[in-house]
Write an enzyme that holds these catalytic residues in place. Structure first.
Site, short mmCIF file in Angstrom:
data_model
loop_
_atom_site.label_atom_id
_atom_site.label_comp_id
_atom_site.label_asym_id
_atom_site.label_seq_id
_atom_site.Cartn_x
_atom_site.Cartn_y
_atom_site.Cartn_z
N PRO A 1 37.31 40.97 28.65
CA PRO A 1 37.12 41.51 27.13
C PRO A 1 37.10 43.01 27.41
CG PRO A 1 35.49 39.93 27.72
CD PRO A 1 36.49 40.26 29.02
N ASN A 2 37.49 43.84 26.29
CA ASN A 2 37.05 45.07 25.93
C ASN A 2 37.78 46.20 26.98
OD1 ASN A 2 35.87 44.94 23.62
ND2 ASN A 2 33.98 44.07 25.00
N ARG B 1 36.13 53.47 24.18
CA ARG B 1 35.01 52.62 24.13
C ARG B 1 34.18 53.66 25.10
NH1 ARG B 1 34.26 47.93 28.15
NH2 ARG B 1 32.18 47.52 27.50
N TYR C 1 32.88 54.93 30.78
CA TYR C 1 34.43 54.46 31.33
C TYR C 1 35.40 55.49 31.29
CZ TYR C 1 32.03 49.98 30.33
OH TYR C 1 31.16 48.74 30.16
N ASN D 1 38.47 42.03 36.69
CA ASN D 1 37.30 42.78 36.21
C ASN D 1 36.93 41.91 34.96
OD1 ASN D 1 35.77 44.24 34.45
ND2 ASN D 1 36.83 46.24 34.73
N ALA E 1 32.27 41.63 30.38
CA ALA E 1 31.11 40.98 30.03
C ALA E 1 30.90 39.45 30.73
CB ALA E 1 30.50 41.04 28.46
N GLU F 1 36.37 41.42 42.89
CA GLU F 1 35.85 41.76 41.48
C GLU F 1 35.56 43.18 41.35
OE1 GLU F 1 32.38 39.41 39.64
OE2 GLU F 1 31.46 41.29 39.59
N HIS G 1 34.73 46.61 38.70
CA HIS G 1 33.88 47.01 37.81
C HIS G 1 33.95 48.88 37.80
CE1 HIS G 1 31.94 43.62 36.60
NE2 HIS G 1 31.93 43.05 37.99
N ARG H 1 22.87 50.66 35.64
CA ARG H 1 22.89 50.51 33.94
C ARG H 1 21.68 49.56 33.48
NH1 ARG H 1 28.70 49.42 31.78
NH2 ARG H 1 27.51 49.93 29.96
#
Length: 142
Positions: A9-10, A17, A22, A74, A77, A98, A100, A107
């Protein structure tokens, strides 16, 4: 070698965003970077993106049958709570990384926990879009 990059997502909203987190490069920039890496390495790289958990699980399961030899994911969320994606990843025995874009360890506390990473061979975070290339290199080295 046939690789699959899955974006959750996103991720398709890169460059739109939270640019301070990012970066300003957009999703097409990421796709072009991955395609160029695939050409340089002489491998086939498919990129799949979905904002839907079930579609991501379906694509991971399809990878079992379609000759995929490595997965970069990735989960967005879903990283923090999708045991269903974790279980799908665990059922595929190819190398998995994985990724990110941001440094999740610097964060919010909830971002520091990944339920999907234990089903992968490696986790890369905080390397920006370059992390995808490092993930591909890791899989190619296996």
């Amino acid at each position: 070698m046939k690789l699959l990059v899955i974006n959750g997502p996103n991720i398709n909203f890169l460059g739109i965003r939270e640019k301070s987190v990012y970066g300003t490069k957009n999703y097409d920039d990421l796709l072009n970077m991955i395609a160029q890496k695939g050409q340089e390495e002489g491998c086939t790289v498919e990129v799949f993106q979905s904002n839907h958990e079930g579609a991501i699980i379906d694509r991971i399961q399809d990878a079992y049958f379609d000759g995929t030899e490595g997965i970069v994911i990735n989960p967005g969320a879903y990283t923090h709570y999708s045991y269903a994606i974790r279980d799908a990843l665990a059922s595929i025995s190819v190398p998995k990384v994985e990724i990110h874009i941001s440094n999740i360890m610097e964060r919010e506390d909830f971002r520091k926990v990944s339920v999907t990473a234990p089903a992968c061979d490696k986790q890369i975070y905080g390397e920006g879009l370059e992390g995808y290339l490092k993930a591909i290199d890791f899989i190619l080295s296996k």
